[in-house]
Scaffold this motif. Structure first.
Motif, short mmCIF file in Angstrom:
data_model
loop_
_atom_site.label_atom_id
_atom_site.label_comp_id
_atom_site.label_asym_id
_atom_site.label_seq_id
_atom_site.Cartn_x
_atom_site.Cartn_y
_atom_site.Cartn_z
N ILE A 122 0.89 -1.34 0.00
CA ILE A 122 0.06 0.03 0.08
C ILE A 122 0.94 1.32 0.02
O ILE A 122 0.54 2.42 -0.54
N PHE A 123 1.96 1.14 0.48
CA PHE A 123 2.89 2.36 0.65
C PHE A 123 3.93 2.48 -0.46
O PHE A 123 4.85 3.21 -0.34
N GLY A 124 3.72 1.56 -1.25
CA GLY A 124 4.76 1.71 -2.57
C GLY A 124 5.88 1.34 -2.41
O GLY A 124 6.90 1.38 -3.42
N VAL A 125 6.28 0.43 -1.33
CA VAL A 125 7.75 -0.16 -0.97
C VAL A 125 7.96 -1.45 -1.82
O VAL A 125 8.88 -1.78 -2.12
N THR A 126 6.74 -2.32 -2.03
CA THR A 126 6.81 -3.66 -2.54
C THR A 126 5.69 -3.37 -3.81
O THR A 126 4.72 -2.66 -3.31
N ALA A 127 5.74 -4.24 -4.65
CA ALA A 127 4.81 -4.52 -5.62
C ALA A 127 3.76 -5.47 -5.53
O ALA A 127 3.94 -6.51 -4.83
N LEU A 128 2.51 -4.95 -6.04
CA LEU A 128 1.67 -6.08 -6.15
C LEU A 128 1.78 -7.02 -7.15
O LEU A 128 2.13 -6.87 -8.29
#
Length: 494
Positions: free
Chosen positions: A300-306
């Motif tokens: 959600i915070f953009g640190v890892t990809a979905l």
């Protein structure tokens, strides 16, 4: 004669009196729990026993002899070994697990100058076998999870021939199974005559292994509780007041949906799920270690990809490629390990309370590039009053604060600017009951945002959340009631 006897120990920092005549004794073959609100003096007492700080007054005896170590190494040679909550000094990126396990031996002058890799591996494996932990010896220490770093620290400490082992929140990052293994080890060490001073805010830990609980408040030991320990009375003694109702009245999700996840897959093989968070709602996600709590918040915070699916913030598509993009969109996050992710090192100029709060907002507050301290000081002063932060003032170093007050500073950072979604990963890790109530009150005071909390402790989830979700194998599922929650996360707590 007790192994450790502390008589009227005092210690002050300027006008702040951290220890005001503390007394305690520990026998050989005894596990003693040390309880106390943040700022009660526990950390200062441990630092004195560990040789990090000298006492201003009083006396300590270890095995009937005066004990006043001038360094952790000197304390360890005398038989007192400490495993601290933060594992930053246990190892570093670039070192293998085997290297980290043997790091203090490398500094020993008695160690041969030339050491073979095979010899290092054999010695490291022997340490892990003795501790009962399974870790990959060749893995980079910097890639380890918080739990595995804690296991390295504990295994290294157990390898020393200690008379007294001090553990500061040892299970804060461990799963239920890892905690139980640790308890088995501690109980076996107790049978061999080792004395253990165990500091934890988790009553389940203390109930499992403690022979006695000592309660500190105001720099003194103000209560002693023998097994079976009455934790309700101990906690009331600790915070100096009766406990409030444990769980807030759940607020219905009547506000508009602030954040939505549709058909989300956190990993390629994981079953997809949906999530909707509403204005004013506090939602807790709980589950066993490795179930996907942190990965959910990081995605959600953009640190890892979905791996798949779509996210929406206030009805608009939301897919940040970095933490900076998430913050710009109105999403804030306090990560799991505040020492590594939220606090500047003590040697850096940004380690004050005011600088800690202002750090992610500097570009917005000072667009010209010239820093003016007035805004920072005002925000810090307001945070001190609002959250009850125990500090000498806005310019106090965050490293001089207790764990709970450090966490309050991290929360204050993300309250300094409005946000639509606040993500908190293990916000109560290493936080005592009193500070936890302060943080919960601050979290629930906001009705203009949604809050998503990841916690390994079901009790914490009940205390803070309007709604509880369980994550299992990276899939979110609702927990309708206490029995459903207990069965879904069986083994999460010791």
């Amino acid at each position: 004669m007790p192994l450790l006897h502390i008589d009227n120990i005092t210690r002050s920092f300027g006008s702040t009196r951290a220890l005001a005549g503390a007394d305690l004794s520990i026998e050989r073959g005894e596990i003693v729990a040390l309880m106390g609100a943040n700022g009660a003096g526990k950390s200062t007492l441990v630092k004195i026993l560990s040789g990090v700080l000298p006492a201003d007054g009083g006396a300590i005896q270890l095995g009937g002899r005066p004990f006043a170590p001038r360094s952790p190494a000197e304390a360890a040679r005398a038989g007192v070994v400490t495993v601290h909550q933060s594992t930053d000094l246990v190892g570093a990126a670039g070192l293998s697990v085997a290297d980290a396990l043997l790091l203090n031996r490398f500094a020993d002058r008695a160690t041969p100058f030339f050491v073979s890799r095979a010899g290092i591996r054999r010695a490291a494996q022997a340490m892990l076998d003795a501790a009962g932990f399974g870790l990959p010896l060749d893995r980079d220490f910097g890639e380890l999870t918080s739990a595995d770093r804690q296991l390295v620290a504990i295994a290294r400490a157990l390898a020393n021939r200690a008379d007294l082992l001090i553990l500061d929140e040892p299970t804060a990052s461990l799963s239920g199974e890892e905690s139980r293994r640790l308890f088995d080890i501690l109980l076996s060490l107790r049978k061999r005559g080792l004395a253990i001073l165990y500091i934890s805010h988790r009553t389940a830990d203390l109930e499992a292994i403690a022979d006695r609980a000592l309660v500190m408040r105001g720099g003194r030991v103000v209560g002693t509780f023998s097994r079976p320990i009455d934790f309700s009375s101990a906690i009331e003694t600790m915070i100096g007041r009766r406990l409030d109702a444990a769980r807030p009245d759940a607020r219905p999700a009547t506000g508009p949906a602030i954040f939505e996840m549709r058909d989300i897959s956190l990993l390629p093989q994981a079953e997809p799920f949906d999530l909707s968070l509403h204005e004013g709602e506090v939602v807790a996600v709980t589950g066993v270690l490795g179930a996907g709590k942190s990965r959910l918040l990081q995605a959600i915070f953009g640190v890892t990809a979905l791996s798949g699916g779509a996210m929406f913030l206030d009805g608009r598509p939301y897919r940040p490629k970095s933490a900076a993009e998430a913050i710009a969109a109105g999403v804030a996050m306090a990560a799991e390990d505040r020492h590594r992710s939220s606090l500047m090192p003590p040697a850096w100029p940004g380690h004050s309370l005011s600088a800690t709060i202002s750090l992610p907002h500097l570009g917005k507050w000072y667009p010209s590039g010239f820093l003016v301290g007035g805004r920072e000081r005002r925000e810090a002063e307001q945070a001190i009053a609002r959250l009850g932060i125990k500090a000498t003032g806005p310019l106090a170093s965050v490293w001089s604060l207790s764990g709970g007050n450090q966490q309050k500073a991290v929360i204050a950072r993300w309250e300094a600017e409005p946000s639509r979604l606040l993500l908190l990963d293990e916000p109560f890790q290493g936080v005592d009951v009193g500070a936890r109530h302060d943080i919960i009150r601050a979290i629930r005071a906001h009705t203009d945002r949604a809050t998503l909390i990841a916690t390994s402790d079901p009790e914490e989830a009940y205390e803070v959340a309007d709604r509880i979700l369980v994550i299992d194998h990276h899939v979110l599922r609702p927990a309708a009631d206490g029995s459903a929650l207990a069965s879904a996360i069986q083994g999460i707590s010791a």
